[in-house]
Design a protein around this motif. Structure first.
Motif, PDB file in Angstrom:
ATOM      1  N   GLY A 104       0.867  -1.181   0.000  1.00 46.79           N
ATOM      2  CA  GLY A 104       0.000   0.000   0.000  1.00 46.79           C
ATOM      3  C   GLY A 104       0.896   1.220   0.000  1.00 46.79           C
ATOM      4  O   GLY A 104       2.097   1.105   0.277  1.00 46.79           O
ATOM      5  N   THR A 105       0.346   2.377  -0.340  1.00 49.78           N
ATOM      6  CA  THR A 105       1.194   3.572  -0.390  1.00 49.78           C
ATOM      7  C   THR A 105       1.545   4.041   1.014  1.00 49.78           C
ATOM      8  O   THR A 105       2.705   4.312   1.325  1.00 49.78           O
ATOM      9  N   ASN A 106       0.547   4.140   1.875  1.00 52.66           N
ATOM     10  CA  ASN A 106       0.778   4.580   3.256  1.00 52.66           C
ATOM     11  C   ASN A 106       0.232   3.526   4.216  1.00 52.66           C
ATOM     12  O   ASN A 106      -0.764   2.872   3.912  1.00 52.66           O
ATOM     13  N   LYS A 108       2.061   0.917   5.659  1.00 49.12           N
ATOM     14  CA  LYS A 108       2.729  -0.399   5.739  1.00 49.12           C
ATOM     15  C   LYS A 108       3.466  -0.567   7.069  1.00 49.12           C
ATOM     16  O   LYS A 108       3.298  -1.567   7.763  1.00 49.12           O
ATOM     17  N   THR A 131      10.420  -0.307   7.317  1.00 50.43           N
ATOM     18  CA  THR A 131      11.100   0.986   7.413  1.00 50.43           C
ATOM     19  C   THR A 131      11.788   1.180   8.765  1.00 50.43           C
ATOM     20  O   THR A 131      12.832   1.830   8.846  1.00 50.43           O
ATOM     21  N   ASN A 194      -3.842   1.093   1.203  1.00 53.78           N
ATOM     22  CA  ASN A 194      -4.435   2.125   0.342  1.00 53.78           C
ATOM     23  C   ASN A 194      -3.481   2.406  -0.808  1.00 53.78           C
ATOM     24  O   ASN A 194      -2.363   1.906  -0.825  1.00 53.78           O
ATOM     25  N   TYR A 296      -6.888   7.031  10.305  1.00 55.01           N
ATOM     26  CA  TYR A 296      -5.920   6.207   9.578  1.00 55.01           C
ATOM     27  C   TYR A 296      -5.346   5.107  10.463  1.00 55.01           C
ATOM     28  O   TYR A 296      -5.023   4.007   9.992  1.00 55.01           O
ATOM     29  N   ASN A 300      -5.242   0.896   9.891  1.00 52.94           N
ATOM     30  CA  ASN A 300      -4.059   0.048  10.032  1.00 52.94           C
ATOM     31  C   ASN A 300      -4.258  -1.001  11.125  1.00 52.94           C
ATOM     32  O   ASN A 300      -3.866  -2.166  10.964  1.00 52.94           O
ATOM     33  N   TYR A 348       4.914  10.881  10.021  1.00 55.19           N
ATOM     34  CA  TYR A 348       5.744  10.531   8.863  1.00 55.19           C
ATOM     35  C   TYR A 348       5.050  10.818   7.534  1.00 55.19           C
ATOM     36  O   TYR A 348       5.451  10.294   6.496  1.00 55.19           O
ATOM     37  N   ASP A 353      -1.784  12.370   0.300  1.00 58.89           N
ATOM     38  CA  ASP A 353      -2.813  11.581   0.963  1.00 58.89           C
ATOM     39  C   ASP A 353      -2.520  11.425   2.458  1.00 58.89           C
ATOM     40  O   ASP A 353      -3.408  11.530   3.303  1.00 58.89           O
ATOM     41  N   ALA A 354      -1.260  11.174   2.767  1.00 61.56           N
ATOM     42  CA  ALA A 354      -0.862  10.981   4.165  1.00 61.56           C
ATOM     43  C   ALA A 354      -0.999  12.285   4.949  1.00 61.56           C
ATOM     44  O   ALA A 354      -1.452  12.292   6.103  1.00 61.56           O
TER      45      ALA A 354
HETATM   46  N1  LIG Z   1      -4.051   3.831   6.382  1.00 64.41           N
HETATM   47  C1  LIG Z   1      -3.580   5.042   6.081  1.00 64.41           C
HETATM   48  N2  LIG Z   1      -4.277   5.903   5.275  1.00 64.41           N
HETATM   49  C2  LIG Z   1      -3.804   7.118   4.971  1.00 64.41           C
HETATM   50  N3  LIG Z   1      -2.655   7.612   5.459  1.00 64.41           N
HETATM   51  C3  LIG Z   1      -1.924   6.826   6.270  1.00 64.41           C
HETATM   52  C4  LIG Z   1      -2.342   5.498   6.612  1.00 64.41           C
HETATM   53  N4  LIG Z   1      -1.418   4.960   7.421  1.00 64.41           N
HETATM   54  C5  LIG Z   1      -0.447   5.866   7.565  1.00 64.41           C
HETATM   55  N5  LIG Z   1      -0.744   7.005   6.899  1.00 64.41           N
HETATM   56  C6  LIG Z   1       0.089   8.216   6.784  1.00 64.41           C
HETATM   57  O1  LIG Z   1       1.310   7.798   6.201  1.00 64.41           O
HETATM   58  C7  LIG Z   1       2.406   8.037   7.086  1.00 64.41           C
HETATM   59  C8  LIG Z   1       3.379   6.922   6.991  1.00 64.41           C
HETATM   60  O2  LIG Z   1       2.818   5.770   7.589  1.00 64.41           O
HETATM   61  P1  LIG Z   1       3.609   4.411   7.562  1.00 64.41           P
HETATM   62  O3  LIG Z   1       5.002   4.662   7.916  1.00 64.41           O
HETATM   63  O4  LIG Z   1       2.847   3.403   8.329  1.00 64.41           O
HETATM   64  O5  LIG Z   1       3.482   4.104   5.999  1.00 64.41           O
HETATM   65  P2  LIG Z   1       4.437   3.323   4.997  1.00 64.41           P
HETATM   66  O6  LIG Z   1       3.529   2.762   3.957  1.00 64.41           O
HETATM   67  O7  LIG Z   1       5.246   2.349   5.733  1.00 64.41           O
HETATM   68  O8  LIG Z   1       5.373   4.441   4.389  1.00 64.41           O
HETATM   69  P3  LIG Z   1       6.757   4.199   3.527  1.00 64.41           P
HETATM   70  O9  LIG Z   1       6.288   4.011   2.119  1.00 64.41           O
HETATM   71  O10 LIG Z   1       7.553   5.409   3.693  1.00 64.41           O
HETATM   72  O11 LIG Z   1       7.417   2.982   4.071  1.00 64.41           O
HETATM   73  C9  LIG Z   1       1.783   8.201   8.463  1.00 64.41           C
HETATM   74  O12 LIG Z   1       2.609   8.966   9.288  1.00 64.41           O
HETATM   75  C10 LIG Z   1       0.466   8.860   8.116  1.00 64.41           C
HETATM   76  O13 LIG Z   1       0.619  10.224   7.908  1.00 64.41           O
END
Ligand SMILES: Nc1ncnc2c1ncn2[C@@H]1O[C@H](COP(=O)(O)OP(=O)(O)OP(=O)(O)O)[C@@H](O)[C@H]1O
Ligand SMILES: CC(=O)N[C@H]1[C@@H](OP(=O)(O)OP(=O)(O)OC[C@H]2O[C@@H](n3ccc(=O)[nH]c3=O)[C@H](O)[C@@H]2O)O[C@H](CO)[C@@H](O)[C@@H]1O[C@H](C)C(=O)N[C@@H](C)C(=O)N[C@H](CCC(=O)O)C(=O)O
Ligand SMILES: N[C@H](CCC[C@H](N)C(=O)O)C(=O)O
Ligand SMILES: [Mg+2]
Length: 490
Positions: A104-106, A108, A131, A194, A296, A300, A348, A353-354
């Motif tokens: 997913g984009t955010n 994980k 990460t 997402n 959010y 998760n 982070y 979107d985040a």
């Molecule tokens: N389910 C979600 N929907 C939308 N935004 C989210 C969601 N989960 C996290 N975020 C946003 O994204 C940021 C990063 O979250 P997280 O580190 O869990 O994502 P990630 O997918 O691991 O990012 P990366 O691609 O950098 O590894 C959070 O700080 C928050 O702002």
């Protein structure tokens, strides 16, 4: 171990036999007896290092058929990364029995971390890889990437199994999936959080980016795996497309969220310490007090619950654990309370979107103004910068645009591109000064959000040989700035 045995197990033809002592994808890590994977990369062509690898003792080279290999066995394959992973996975054994992945984009990192916490609270020896590094029952070690390279990934997994870890959740980034960095192990469930814009410096377009993520469901997970897919109220069509991919592969499907069929979220209300959730699962309705704020984090947490259930954990244990989840480092982390009384949060968020999600999480708690400080990373997707500016400007009262890992770019250029989406924003390049200004400005009813770096502990300046990482931790800096203001020193 004999190469012929590894090849037979992986279904790969090898025309000679030798003893294998290890695997490497970087010629500088080759020792006598190593199998070297020579891959074409984004920077250089690994095939240029084949001769050097053989000189260092490589006994076999996994490379394209057209690569030149003299003095070692050539295991030729049109997709050498895949063949290399299949062989290495037979070498690094055994691995933990329960392995799940999240893409997913955010979300994980948050989801793998929460899955690990749920397993742990249920009494399992659990770890996560992503990460935040490799987090085990005994601590955390950084790998530098969200999805480590295939050799690090597989050797970590077998190392964890040796330490008695039975459950692992790992983050599958789109870079990692497209470079076959997590292959060859039996993944029993995969989560999808997402999908929105990021990484279009690496992927040609959104479809290409999505296709990279879909490899997880189409190819990486086991044939009898479960797909745990978030289905929120406002989701774009991407999540429904994931369900289709999982269906086409014949996977078990678990949908989670307001639109979810397996785990349905029917109510979410903010409370003093977090949120009260009403959740329907297996015909039962439960009220869960999640000790975390923001919609959010609910997505998760429930996706993590789905993954834990898919790994066979008892539902009672899973829901009890969800009510005890601890915050994830750098995700809506409250760094300090300003001398004025304003809380200062670090998050982070590094996509539009985040940022929207982080701001929405804080909105119900703001009676005055939301002051947002953020920047965008250098040498990464340029097209996300203006949308990030827009997202911040839309819902914050004050926006300060600053620097976040400019890497090889001119930081002023990056800020200018962010400011295109937020023309009213203030510009303070120095991140410490920006944070100080935000905290100094915040009144008792205000909230400060410092976005983009989360858990990171450095500011990356320059690239290549000129790259330097200057110590910088948003949480620490926020505390120092608050103290400076309290001393009347600002
Ligand atoms: N389910 C979600 N929907 C939308 N935004 C989210 C969601 N989960 C996290 N975020 C946003 O994204 C940021 C990063 O979250 P997280 O580190 O869990 O994502 P990630 O997918 O691991 O990012 P990366 O691609 O950098 O590894 C959070 O700080 C928050 O702002
Ligand atoms: C764009 C990208 O993903 N690059 C990663 C990738 O590089 P690559 O395969 O393209 O390799 P390359 O540098 O061109 O070299 C080609 C091959 O030659 C080999 N080589 C190279 C030099 C040499 O002297 N000898 C040698 O053998 C390399 O080991 C490699 O196998 O594989 C390398 C080895 O694993 C990684 O170090 C490198 O990460 C770079 C540093 C990076 O910044 N990656 C980021 C963008 C990344 O991967 N991020 C994702 C997503 C983050 C997220 O959203 O969560 C992540 O998973 O972390
Ligand atoms: N503060 C960071 C966030 C990076 C997130 C990372 N996962 C990536 O995009 O590669 C930056 O932009 O430098
Ligand atoms: Mg992550």
């Amino acid at each position: 171990m004999k190469l012929s045995k590894l090849c037979a197990a992986a279904g790969i033809a090898c025309d000679a036999d030798v003893n294998v002592t290890g695997f490497a994808i970087d010629n500088r890590k080759v020792a006598p007896g190593t199998v070297f994977g020579a891959f074409q990369g984004a920077q250089v062509n690994g095939e240029d290092f084949i001769a050097a690898a053989i000189e260092s003792g490589a006994v076999a080279i996994v490379a394209r058929p057209e690569a030149v290999v003299n003095g070692a066995i050539h295991i030729a394959d049109d997709t050498p990364r895949r063949a290399f992973a299949a062989l290495a996975a037979r070498y690094f054994t055994p691995v933990p029995q329960h392995i799940v992945a999240v893409t997913g984009t955010n979300g994980k990192t948050s989801t793998v971390e929460m899955t690990r916490q749920i397993w742990r609270m249920a009494g399992e020896r659990a770890a996560s890889i992503g990460t935040l590094g490799v987090t085990t029952p005994d601590g955390s070690v950084s790998t530098g990437l969200t999805t480590p390279d295939i050799v690090t990934f597989l050797s970590n997994l077998s190392g964890l199994a040796r330490e008695g870890v039975t459950h692992v959740a790992f983050e599958a980034s789109s870079h990692g999936l497209s470079q076959f960095r997590n292959e060859g192990v039996s993944v029993e469930a995969a989560g999808f959080t997402n999908f929105s814009r990021d990484h279009l410096d690496y992927h040609a377009d959104m479809e290409d980016y999505f296709a990279a993520k879909m490899r997880l469901f189409d190819e990486v997970v086991a044939d009898d795996a479960t797909a745990v897919v978030w289905m929120g109220s406002g989701d774009s069509g991407w999540n429904a497309r994931v369900v289709k991919h999982a269906g086409a592969r014949g996977l078990k499907i678990m949908t989670v969220g307001e639109q979810g069929e397996t785990i349905r979220l029917t109510k979410r209300e903010p409370t003093q310490l977090g949120q009260s959730l009403s959740v329907e699962h297996e015909g039962k309705s439960r009220t869960i007090n999640l000790p975390l704020i923001g919609a959010y984090q609910v997505s998760n947490a429930l996706t993590a619950a789905g993954l834990a259930l898919a790994s066979g954990l008892d539902a009672g244990l899973v829901w009890d654990a969800v009510a005890r989840l601890q915050p994830v480092r750098g995700r809506l982390e409250r760094a300090v309370i300003a001398p004025s009384g304003a809380p200062v949060y670090v998050d982070y968020a590094h996509t539009a979107d985040a940022l929207e999600a982080a701001i929405q999480a804080l909105e119900p708690h703001v009676s005055g103004r939301l002051i947002t400080v953020f920047g965008a990373g250098g040498d990464r997707d340029h097209g996300k910068r203006a949308p990030m500016g827009e997202a911040a400007a839309k819902a914050s009262h004050v926006v300060i645009v600053t620097d976040d890992n400019p890497r090889g770019e001119d930081p002023a250029d990056i800020r200018r591109q962010v400011l295109e989406g937020a023309p009213q924003a203030r510009e303070i390049g120095d991140r410490r000064e920006a944070i100080l200004a935000a905290i100094a400005e915040a009144g008792a009813d205000d909230i400060v959000l410092i976005a983009g770096k989360g858990h990171e502990t450095g500011q990356i300046i320059g690239s290549g040989e000129n790259m330097r990482v200057l110590p910088f931790d948003d949480v620490e800096v926020a505390r120092e700035c608050a103290a400076q203001i309290a001393r009347g020193d600002a």
